[in-house]
Scaffold this active site. Structure first.
Site, PDB file in Angstrom:
ATOM      1  N   GLY A 250      39.432   8.119   3.512  1.00  0.00           N
ATOM      2  CA  GLY A 250      39.418   6.914   4.158  1.00  0.00           C
ATOM      3  C   GLY A 250      38.052   6.900   4.902  1.00  0.00           C
ATOM      4  N   ASP A 273      38.360   4.960  -0.488  1.00  0.00           N
ATOM      5  CA  ASP A 273      39.128   4.012   0.524  1.00  0.00           C
ATOM      6  C   ASP A 273      39.558   3.056  -0.102  1.00  0.00           C
ATOM      7  OD1 ASP A 273      40.042   3.174   2.972  1.00  0.00           O
ATOM      8  OD2 ASP A 273      38.189   3.918   4.085  1.00  0.00           O
ATOM      9  N   PHE A 305      45.807   6.390  -0.206  1.00  0.00           N
ATOM     10  CA  PHE A 305      45.931   7.925   0.199  1.00  0.00           C
ATOM     11  C   PHE A 305      47.626   8.136   0.232  1.00  0.00           C
ATOM     12  CE2 PHE A 305      43.715   7.062   4.375  1.00  0.00           C
ATOM     13  CZ  PHE A 305      44.835   6.501   4.989  1.00  0.00           C
ATOM     14  N   ARG A 320      38.037  12.098   8.831  1.00  0.00           N
ATOM     15  CA  ARG A 320      37.602  11.914  10.253  1.00  0.00           C
ATOM     16  C   ARG A 320      38.050  10.619  10.865  1.00  0.00           C
ATOM     17  NH1 ARG A 320      33.618   8.767  12.898  1.00  0.00           N
ATOM     18  NH2 ARG A 320      33.031   7.776  10.818  1.00  0.00           N
ATOM     19  N   HIS A 324      44.964  10.379  12.804  1.00  0.00           N
ATOM     20  CA  HIS A 324      45.289   9.737  14.098  1.00  0.00           C
ATOM     21  C   HIS A 324      46.001   8.473  14.313  1.00  0.00           C
ATOM     22  CE1 HIS A 324      41.534   8.072  15.801  1.00  0.00           C
ATOM     23  NE2 HIS A 324      41.708   7.658  14.780  1.00  0.00           N
TER      24      HIS A 324
END
Length: 459
Positions: A250, A273, A305, A320, A324
């Site tokens: 990503g 990505d 992904f 990173r 979240h």
């Protein structure tokens, strides 16, 4: 006799003094002294990639200052105070205009240049100037400060203001989403407060559906978030010199992996990505790391992904500000797909904000976990505000979240079914075997964010 509350205030004053001196020392180490509130240029430390010591001092300082004012100020005063909104200044490119007039510019001329009403513009500028963003050098004449320079269109952190410009309306509808029969109990991506808000307007648009211009602003905002969070500290405090290959999962344009490539030229890096982001990544690398492209030290691989695994057998799979964005079920899917292609010595490095009290977890080695001194709140209080604000943003947008270390460990315990062929009496059999997942092996506290390392659980 001095009461206990007064004693606590005395301790907080000592903490404020010591943490402020620690921060001053970090600035002085550069040889450029301590910046002033009216500085009109950026300090060299503002642009440094390793500001971990400064960030640790500021976490303590902010938390202690806020706790002190909360104790001493009338509560109605504290509850009413709100941060100034920088959105108008960023969208109108006021800092860009003032950059051409370091001595200051009258609000009459400034308003004409940005096509805004001067009586309204001066009210915005004076609110921002209260906290050091712009300075009124004379009556009605404004100039840039070190803070306002960040809002220039050429600076990536200013883009985060533009990325966030629509977010407040999602917050306005948060309570309604929390009591809505369809949304209240759901943690699904398609039941986020953002989608609740948009559907009230008759809009149903995936966040990741972006045109090229929006995607560029978003990627610059994410690069800016790297600066805001001090995420580049991971370049200095993780043992990259022991790593040969890394997949940036990503990756976006690869803001951190570009820096990694320049600092550690032995690294072989794969950026992975969705197609639109990979195309922009190639442009970014041509500009900022052409040597890596020329030497074949970086490759770009499109992938989703949720549906695919990344490239096989990398030393480190780096995520990173990825997990979240997603609820637990989607995050587990991402990790499971990575787990399928890991070698026996591969690591997963999750770099996110980690919400914590004090971290007292047995079996997890840490490199100096940063703990707030008493009588501060154990999680630094307002000194850790950014992490909690990002947590709220992830909730509003995706039903995602920042996690505690315990929650990260839980989603890392992914199990998957591996297959192997066996021969018995000339007959071929497919054996399905459950393989163990991932376990936390190390935590790197980067003051506001953490890099959490996972390895395969050994059977």
């Amino acid at each position: 006799m001095t009461d206990s509350n007064e004693l606590r205030i005395g301790v907080l004053l000592d903490i404020i003094s010591s943490s402020a001196r620690d921060a001053m020392e970090e600035y002085k180490k550069t040889g450029h002294g301590v910046p002033g509130v009216d500085s009109t240029i950026l300090h060299p430390l503002d642009l440094a990639t390793d500001t971990l010591a400064l960030r640790k001092a500021i976490m303590v300082l902010e938390g202690a200052c806020h706790q002190l004012t909360t104790i001493l100020a009338p509560p109605q005063h504290t509850i009413h105070n709100a941060s100034a909104d920088h959105n108008v200044a960023a969208k109108a490119r006021i800092a860009d205009v003032l950059d051409q007039h370091p001595e200051g510019l009258s609000v009459d001329v400034l308003a004409d240049q940005v096509n805004l009403d001067k009586t309204k513009l001066i009210r915005v500028l004076r609110v921002l100037a209260l906290k050091g963003c712009f300075k009124e050098v004379k009556q009605g004449i404004f100039a840039n400060t070190r803070l306002s320079l960040i809002l220039k269109s050429t600076n990536d952190p200013g883009c985060i203001v533009r990325v966030h410009s629509d977010f407040p309306k999602y917050g306005v509808n948060l309570y309604d989403a929390m009591i809505d029969q369809e949304y209240a109990k759901s943690h699904d991506v398609d039941k986020s407060p953002r989608l609740f808000s948009l559907r009230k307007e008759g809009i149903n648009k995936d966040f990741w559906e972006m045109d090229d211009d929006t995607r560029k602003v978003f990627q610059r905002g994410m690069a800016g978030l790297t600066e805001i969070m001090g995420s580049s500290s991971v370049l200095h405090h993780y043992p990259w010199d022991t790593v040969s290959s890394m997949a940036d999962i990503g990756s976006g344009v690869g803001a951190n992996s570009i820096l990694l490539s320049n600092m550690y030229p032995h690294l072989r890096i794969t950026n992975q990505d969705l197609p639109g982001f990979v195309e922009q990544a190639q442009i970014a690398w041509e500009k900022d790391a052409p040597e890596a492209l020329r030497d074949g030290r970086v490759e770009f691989v499109e992938f989703n992904f949720f549906e695919e695994s990344p490239v096989v057998g990398k030393d480190v799979y780096y995520l990173r500000h990825v997990l979240h964005d997603w609820p637990d079920s989607e995050s587990t899917t991402i990790l499971r797909n990575i787990r399928k292609v890991m070698g026996p010595n591969s690591r997963v490095l999750i770099h996110d904000c980690v919400l914590f009290h004090p971290i007292e977890e047995s079996g997890v080695e840490t490199l100096e976990v940063n703990k707030a001194p008493e009588p501060m709140l154990l999680n630094f209080g307002a000194g850790n505000n950014t992490a909690y604000q990002i947590d709220m943003t992830m909730w509003l947008l995706f039903n995602g979240k920042e996690r505690t270390l315990k929650e990260l460990k839980a989603i890392g315990q992914v199990h998957f079914i591996s297959e192997c062929l066996a021969m018995i009496d000339s007959l071929r059999f497919t054996i399905h075997r459950a393989s163990a997942g991932l376990a936390v092996t190390k935590v790197y506290d980067l003051a506001g964010s953490m890099a959490v390392e996972f390895r395969i659980v050994q059977d």
